[in-house]
Design an enzyme around this catalytic site. Structure first.
Site, PDB file in Angstrom:
ATOM      1  N   LYS A 115       0.824  -1.206   0.000  1.00 20.12           N
ATOM      2  CA  LYS A 115       0.000   0.000   0.000  1.00 20.12           C
ATOM      3  C   LYS A 115       0.862   1.262   0.000  1.00 20.12           C
ATOM      4  CE  LYS A 115      -4.385  -1.773   1.639  1.00 20.12           C
ATOM      5  NZ  LYS A 115      -5.437  -1.792   2.651  1.00 20.12           N
ATOM      6  N   LYS A 196      -4.538 -10.081  -5.866  1.00 19.00           N
ATOM      7  CA  LYS A 196      -5.746 -10.380  -5.096  1.00 19.00           C
ATOM      8  C   LYS A 196      -6.831  -9.355  -5.410  1.00 19.00           C
ATOM      9  CE  LYS A 196      -6.174  -8.174  -0.671  1.00 19.00           C
ATOM     10  NZ  LYS A 196      -7.594  -7.821  -0.674  1.00 19.00           N
ATOM     11  N   LYS A 199     -10.535  -4.001  -2.681  1.00 19.60           N
ATOM     12  CA  LYS A 199     -11.504  -2.903  -2.713  1.00 19.60           C
ATOM     13  C   LYS A 199     -10.902  -1.667  -3.358  1.00 19.60           C
ATOM     14  CE  LYS A 199     -13.158  -3.390   1.730  1.00 19.60           C
ATOM     15  NZ  LYS A 199     -12.190  -2.585   2.436  1.00 19.60           N
TER      16      LYS A 199
HETATM   17  P1  ATP Z   1      -8.212  -2.896   0.657  1.00 15.03           P
HETATM   18  O1  ATP Z   1      -7.695  -3.027  -0.733  1.00 15.03           O
HETATM   19  O2  ATP Z   1      -8.802  -1.552   0.945  1.00 15.03           O
HETATM   20  O3  ATP Z   1      -7.277  -3.392   1.723  1.00 15.03           O
HETATM   21  P2  ATP Z   1      -9.611  -5.397   0.874  1.00 15.03           P
HETATM   22  O4  ATP Z   1     -10.349  -5.896  -0.305  1.00 15.03           O
HETATM   23  O5  ATP Z   1      -8.321  -6.060   1.209  1.00 15.03           O
HETATM   24  O6  ATP Z   1      -9.485  -3.848   0.697  1.00 15.03           O
HETATM   25  P3  ATP Z   1     -10.293  -5.346   3.689  1.00 15.03           P
HETATM   26  O7  ATP Z   1     -11.322  -4.478   4.317  1.00 15.03           O
HETATM   27  O8  ATP Z   1      -8.865  -4.988   3.882  1.00 15.03           O
HETATM   28  O9  ATP Z   1     -10.606  -5.474   2.129  1.00 15.03           O
HETATM   29  O10 ATP Z   1     -10.505  -6.832   4.184  1.00 15.03           O
HETATM   30  C1  ATP Z   1     -11.737  -7.330   4.683  1.00 15.03           C
HETATM   31  C2  ATP Z   1     -11.695  -8.839   4.777  1.00 15.03           C
HETATM   32  O11 ATP Z   1     -11.796  -9.420   3.468  1.00 15.03           O
HETATM   33  C3  ATP Z   1     -10.404  -9.396   5.386  1.00 15.03           C
HETATM   34  O12 ATP Z   1     -10.750 -10.512   6.193  1.00 15.03           O
HETATM   35  C4  ATP Z   1      -9.622  -9.847   4.190  1.00 15.03           C
HETATM   36  O13 ATP Z   1      -8.704 -10.869   4.496  1.00 15.03           O
HETATM   37  C5  ATP Z   1     -10.728 -10.352   3.271  1.00 15.03           C
HETATM   38  N1  ATP Z   1     -10.343 -10.281   1.872  1.00 15.03           N
HETATM   39  C6  ATP Z   1      -9.933  -9.161   1.218  1.00 15.03           C
HETATM   40  N2  ATP Z   1      -9.661  -9.448  -0.066  1.00 15.03           N
HETATM   41  C7  ATP Z   1      -9.892 -10.774  -0.225  1.00 15.03           C
HETATM   42  C8  ATP Z   1      -9.787 -11.667  -1.342  1.00 15.03           C
HETATM   43  N3  ATP Z   1      -9.389 -11.219  -2.533  1.00 15.03           N
HETATM   44  N4  ATP Z   1     -10.112 -12.968  -1.166  1.00 15.03           N
HETATM   45  C9  ATP Z   1     -10.524 -13.424   0.049  1.00 15.03           C
HETATM   46  N5  ATP Z   1     -10.634 -12.639   1.148  1.00 15.03           N
HETATM   47  C10 ATP Z   1     -10.325 -11.331   1.021  1.00 15.03           C
HETATM   48 MG    MG Z   2      -7.105  -5.327   2.792  1.00 19.19          MG
END
Ligand code: ATP
Ligand code: MG
Length: 331
Positions: A115, A196, A199
């Site tokens: 990040k 991965k 968001k």
């Molecule tokens: P950001 O990019 O803002 O970090 P993010 O998609 O990683 O967003 P988070 O809010 O950080 O979302 O994570 C929320 C939950 O979703 C955590 O438990 C994280 O491990 C899970 N998670 C995030 N991305 C994935 C993915 N691609 N596959 C499975 N689980 C995920």
């Molecule tokens: Mg995350």
């Protein structure tokens, strides 16, 4: 018998996607009757993302995220659903843990490095993100933290921070373990199966993620355009990363064993796979979207549910913080 306790959360930023549903939300809902469950919307964490610094938007996103927890199957009568910043102990404990957390441990975190590389100016908050996360988990004495694979390193760090606190000040916390799906814990981007699904990327790159509130047409478009390799390998062990991602999504959403999934697609092309996965995703999200619309149409009820969650969370967090303050000589 002592029920094991669970805590987890999602940041109210960007576009909540199918990876969040598979890796986290659905796992929470599936396990909530077995464990004593706490799910918070981590709005303090959201402030570490520069794009999230928009007060009106953050407030709206926080409500939307809470509504998605419930829409995805979290039962607020059984599980405690609340907003992180409403329980001030999170920020207080994070400060105390900061003072026992070596800088080098935080600089080594993979998520921080990824990040930070994407941001022009890196805040202390971004570096400190995992310490606040440790505070979230340790305050509730959580035994298990249901998360996606990307969070494994942060749960290990939480244990290390708790261990260091214990050595300096004495016992205060339960050491948590991650609860991670054996399959589907890392859903990949549909545009690029080497990254991965995320968001922050989903917000800016169309074709990357399936949002939980996307329309059937949008879902169809994104999956039909998903990157796949050349060839026609449709087995879990040998397929390329793009096809493996689609097979995994189907496996988790259908609940079918791998042999059955492979048999279903054997001898058929990628077009068939994409159509079947699309239908499955739409069918899974349809009832989630229906419940989400109902919740968002009734803000007073959602507010009341969150206020109730705060009332149930606060005494537990405060009890841990009182112990910590006693051990450290504060107050
Ligand atoms: P950001 O990019 O803002 O970090 P993010 O998609 O990683 O967003 P988070 O809010 O950080 O979302 O994570 C929320 C939950 O979703 C955590 O438990 C994280 O491990 C899970 N998670 C995030 N991305 C994935 C993915 N691609 N596959 C499975 N689980 C995920
Ligand atoms: Mg995350």
């Amino acid at each position: 018998m002592h029920r094991q306790r669970v805590l987890s959360g999602v940041q109210p930023t960007g576009k909540i996607h199918l990876g969040n549903y598979v890796g986290a939300l659905s796992l929470w809902a599936d396990n909530q009757y077995r464990y004593d469950s706490f799910f918070c919307v981590v709005d303090l964490h959201a402030l570490t993302i520069p794009e999230a610094v928009d007060p009106t938007r953050l407030r709206v996103k926080t409500r939307e995220t809470a509504a998605l927890y419930i829409a995805a199957g979290v039962d607020p009568a059984r599980s405690v659903v609340f907003v992180q910043s409403a329980v001030t102990a999170h920020a207080e404990l994070a400060w105390i843990l900061n003072c026992v957390s070596p800088l080098g441990w935080l600089e080594r975190m993979t998520q921080y490095k990824t990040k930070a590389a994407r941001q022009e100016s890196v805040s202390i908050g971004l570096l400190d993100y995992p310490v606040l996360q440790a505070a979230d988990i340790l305050l509730y004495q959580a035994d298990l933290v249901p998360v996606g694979e990307d969070q494994r390193q942060h749960i290990e760090l939480t244990r290390d921070i708790a261990g260091r606190f214990h050595r300096i000040f004495g016992p205060a916390f339960t050491l948590p373990a991650p609860l991670i799906r054996s399959s589907g814990a890392r859903i990949m981007g549909l545009d690029d199966p080497t990254a991965k699904m995320s968001k922050s990327i989903g917000e800016v790159k169309p074709g990357h993620a399936i949002g939980l509130t996307d329309s059937p047409d949008e879902i169809r478009r994104v999956i039909m355009r998903a990157a796949t390799d050349s060839g026609a390998d449709l087995r879990f062990d040998t397929a390329g990363p793009g096809v493996l991602n689609l097979l995994t999504i189907y496996e988790v959403l259908s609940g079918e064993p791998r042999e059955k999934v492979e048999a279903e697609f054997e001898g058929r092309g990628y077009g068939h796979l994409k159509r079947v996965v699309t239908d499955r995703v739409i069918a899974t999200l349809e009832p989630v979207q229906q419940r989400y619309r109902e919740l968002m149409a009734d803000p007073a009820t959602l507010e009341a549910l969150l206020a109730d969650g705060t009332d149930r969370a606060r005494p537990i967090a405060d009890a841990t913080l009182t112990t910590v303050k006693r051990l450290t000589g504060l107050g």
